[in-house]
Scaffold this motif. Structure first.
Motif, mmCIF file in Angstrom:
data_model
loop_
_atom_site.group_PDB
_atom_site.id
_atom_site.type_symbol
_atom_site.label_atom_id
_atom_site.label_comp_id
_atom_site.label_asym_id
_atom_site.label_seq_id
_atom_site.Cartn_x
_atom_site.Cartn_y
_atom_site.Cartn_z
ATOM 1 N N GLY A 55 29.496 -2.850 -25.885
ATOM 2 C CA GLY A 55 28.788 -1.678 -26.378
ATOM 3 C C GLY A 55 29.711 -0.514 -26.630
ATOM 4 O O GLY A 55 29.433 0.350 -27.462
ATOM 5 N N ALA A 56 30.847 -0.464 -25.946
ATOM 6 C CA ALA A 56 31.779 0.647 -26.106
ATOM 7 C C ALA A 56 32.589 0.522 -27.394
ATOM 8 O O ALA A 56 33.099 1.513 -27.895
ATOM 9 C CB ALA A 56 32.724 0.714 -24.913
ATOM 10 N N ARG A 57 32.707 -0.653 -27.947
ATOM 11 C CA ARG A 57 33.527 -0.841 -29.155
ATOM 12 C C ARG A 57 32.860 -0.307 -30.409
ATOM 13 O O ARG A 57 33.524 0.147 -31.312
ATOM 14 C CB ARG A 57 33.818 -2.313 -29.345
ATOM 15 N N ALA A 58 31.546 -0.403 -30.477
ATOM 16 C CA ALA A 58 30.843 0.000 -31.688
ATOM 17 C C ALA A 58 30.125 1.325 -31.456
ATOM 18 O O ALA A 58 29.005 1.352 -30.973
ATOM 19 C CB ALA A 58 29.837 -1.073 -32.086
ATOM 20 N N PRO A 59 30.779 2.455 -31.767
ATOM 21 C CA PRO A 59 30.106 3.738 -31.560
ATOM 22 C C PRO A 59 28.952 3.922 -32.542
ATOM 23 O O PRO A 59 29.030 3.537 -33.711
ATOM 24 C CB PRO A 59 31.203 4.770 -31.791
ATOM 25 N N LYS A 60 27.895 4.504 -32.047
ATOM 26 C CA LYS A 60 26.724 4.742 -32.882
ATOM 27 C C LYS A 60 26.897 6.057 -33.641
ATOM 28 O O LYS A 60 27.452 7.012 -33.115
ATOM 29 C CB LYS A 60 25.476 4.810 -32.009
ATOM 30 N N PRO A 61 26.421 6.118 -34.870
ATOM 31 C CA PRO A 61 26.525 7.385 -35.607
ATOM 32 C C PRO A 61 25.600 8.430 -34.980
ATOM 33 O O PRO A 61 24.549 8.113 -34.428
ATOM 34 C CB PRO A 61 26.058 7.009 -37.015
ATOM 35 N N LEU A 62 26.023 9.668 -35.048
ATOM 36 C CA LEU A 62 25.233 10.760 -34.481
ATOM 37 C C LEU A 62 23.992 11.025 -35.320
ATOM 38 O O LEU A 62 24.035 10.919 -36.552
ATOM 39 C CB LEU A 62 26.070 12.031 -34.414
ATOM 40 N N PRO A 63 22.898 11.376 -34.680
ATOM 41 C CA PRO A 63 21.706 11.730 -35.462
ATOM 42 C C PRO A 63 21.945 13.050 -36.187
ATOM 43 O O PRO A 63 22.791 13.853 -35.791
ATOM 44 C CB PRO A 63 20.620 11.873 -34.396
ATOM 45 N N PRO A 64 21.226 13.317 -37.239
ATOM 46 C CA PRO A 64 21.430 14.585 -37.954
ATOM 47 C C PRO A 64 21.083 15.770 -37.053
ATOM 48 O O PRO A 64 20.156 15.704 -36.251
ATOM 49 C CB PRO A 64 20.479 14.482 -39.147
ATOM 50 N N PHE A 65 21.858 16.827 -37.203
ATOM 51 C CA PHE A 65 21.653 18.001 -36.359
ATOM 52 C C PHE A 65 20.459 18.811 -36.866
ATOM 53 O O PHE A 65 20.364 19.117 -38.053
ATOM 54 C CB PHE A 65 22.904 18.884 -36.360
ATOM 55 N N VAL A 66 19.565 19.131 -35.940
ATOM 56 C CA VAL A 66 18.423 19.991 -36.242
ATOM 57 C C VAL A 66 18.496 21.158 -35.267
ATOM 58 O O VAL A 66 18.569 20.962 -34.057
ATOM 59 C CB VAL A 66 17.080 19.240 -36.074
ATOM 60 N N LYS A 67 18.501 22.365 -35.790
ATOM 61 C CA LYS A 67 18.647 23.537 -34.933
ATOM 62 C C LYS A 67 17.271 24.001 -34.462
ATOM 63 O O LYS A 67 16.519 24.640 -35.197
ATOM 64 C CB LYS A 67 19.348 24.656 -35.698
ATOM 65 N N TYR A 68 16.938 23.637 -33.229
ATOM 66 C CA TYR A 68 15.692 24.075 -32.610
ATOM 67 C C TYR A 68 15.963 25.318 -31.767
ATOM 68 O O TYR A 68 17.039 25.458 -31.187
ATOM 69 C CB TYR A 68 15.114 22.980 -31.713
ATOM 70 N N GLU A 69 14.986 26.211 -31.671
ATOM 71 C CA GLU A 69 15.183 27.442 -30.905
ATOM 72 C C GLU A 69 15.274 27.185 -29.409
ATOM 73 O O GLU A 69 15.961 27.900 -28.687
ATOM 74 C CB GLU A 69 14.029 28.409 -31.164
ATOM 75 N N HIS A 70 14.570 26.172 -28.909
ATOM 76 C CA HIS A 70 14.492 25.954 -27.465
ATOM 77 C C HIS A 70 15.627 25.087 -26.927
ATOM 78 O O HIS A 70 15.731 24.892 -25.727
ATOM 79 C CB HIS A 70 13.147 25.312 -27.107
ATOM 80 N N LEU A 71 16.482 24.569 -27.770
ATOM 81 C CA LEU A 71 17.608 23.749 -27.324
ATOM 82 C C LEU A 71 18.917 24.499 -27.486
ATOM 83 O O LEU A 71 19.080 25.330 -28.369
ATOM 84 C CB LEU A 71 17.671 22.454 -28.138
ATOM 85 N N ARG A 72 19.867 24.191 -26.612
ATOM 86 C CA ARG A 72 21.223 24.758 -26.648
ATOM 87 C C ARG A 72 21.228 26.281 -26.661
ATOM 88 O O ARG A 72 21.948 26.917 -27.423
ATOM 89 C CB ARG A 72 21.991 24.189 -27.843
ATOM 90 N N ARG A 73 20.395 26.880 -25.812
ATOM 91 C CA ARG A 73 20.350 28.340 -25.705
ATOM 92 C C ARG A 73 21.483 28.810 -24.810
ATOM 93 O O ARG A 73 21.772 28.205 -23.786
ATOM 94 C CB ARG A 73 19.014 28.775 -25.122
ATOM 95 N N ARG A 74 22.134 29.874 -25.177
ATOM 96 C CA ARG A 74 23.220 30.454 -24.392
ATOM 97 C C ARG A 74 22.856 31.896 -24.056
ATOM 98 O O ARG A 74 23.232 32.821 -24.764
ATOM 99 C CB ARG A 74 24.536 30.422 -25.161
ATOM 100 N N ASN A 75 22.099 32.089 -22.967
ATOM 101 C CA ASN A 75 21.764 33.443 -22.532
ATOM 102 C C ASN A 75 22.963 34.107 -21.868
ATOM 103 O O ASN A 75 23.161 35.311 -21.988
ATOM 104 C CB ASN A 75 20.579 33.413 -21.566
ATOM 105 N N THR A 76 23.735 33.313 -21.151
ATOM 106 C CA THR A 76 24.952 33.790 -20.505
ATOM 107 C C THR A 76 26.082 32.861 -20.907
ATOM 108 O O THR A 76 25.935 31.651 -20.874
ATOM 109 C CB THR A 76 24.797 33.758 -18.969
ATOM 110 N N ARG A 77 27.210 33.439 -21.267
ATOM 111 C CA ARG A 77 28.333 32.618 -21.690
ATOM 112 C C ARG A 77 28.944 31.907 -20.489
ATOM 113 O O ARG A 77 28.902 32.399 -19.375
ATOM 114 C CB ARG A 77 29.376 33.487 -22.381
#
Length: 102
Positions: A55-77
């Motif tokens: 499973g490690a030999r065949a990397p899967k392609p990344l899903p398309p990036f969708v910018k949601y407001e509730h994900l990856r929030r950075r309130n404090t650096r």
């Protein structure tokens, strides 16, 4: 239900318990567990390694990036680096708030 328990299940548990107690007290019990280790556990570990490496030999392609407001929030650096990447950031898998790294 209680008749089923008394007639079938309870005797099976008591028989299994007595078998396990006898197995530990006999000198051949160690031989049995040695055989189980080498004949069952070692091949199982080998099969798991083959599965992991295949499973490690065949990397899967990344899903398309969708910018949601509730994900990856950075309130404090973050206190390290540029403040956008977590301590265990992996640029091949983890996205930043603006998208994947090129």
């Amino acid at each position: 239900m209680s008749q089923f328990w008394e007639r079938y299940v309870k005797p099976a548990f008591s028989q299994a318990k007595s078998n396990l107690l006898q197995l530990g007290s006999k000198p051949r019990g160690a031989l049995l567990w040695k055989r189980v280790t080498f004949l069952v556990a070692t091949p199982a570990i080998g099969l798991c390694m083959i599965n992991a490496y295949s499973g490690a030999r065949a990397p899967k392609p990344l899903p398309p990036f969708v910018k949601y407001e509730h994900l990856r929030r950075r309130n404090t650096r973050f206190p390290w680096g540029d403040g956008e990447r977590s301590l265990f950031h992996n640029p091949h898998v983890n996205a930043l708030p603006d998208g994947y790294e090129a």
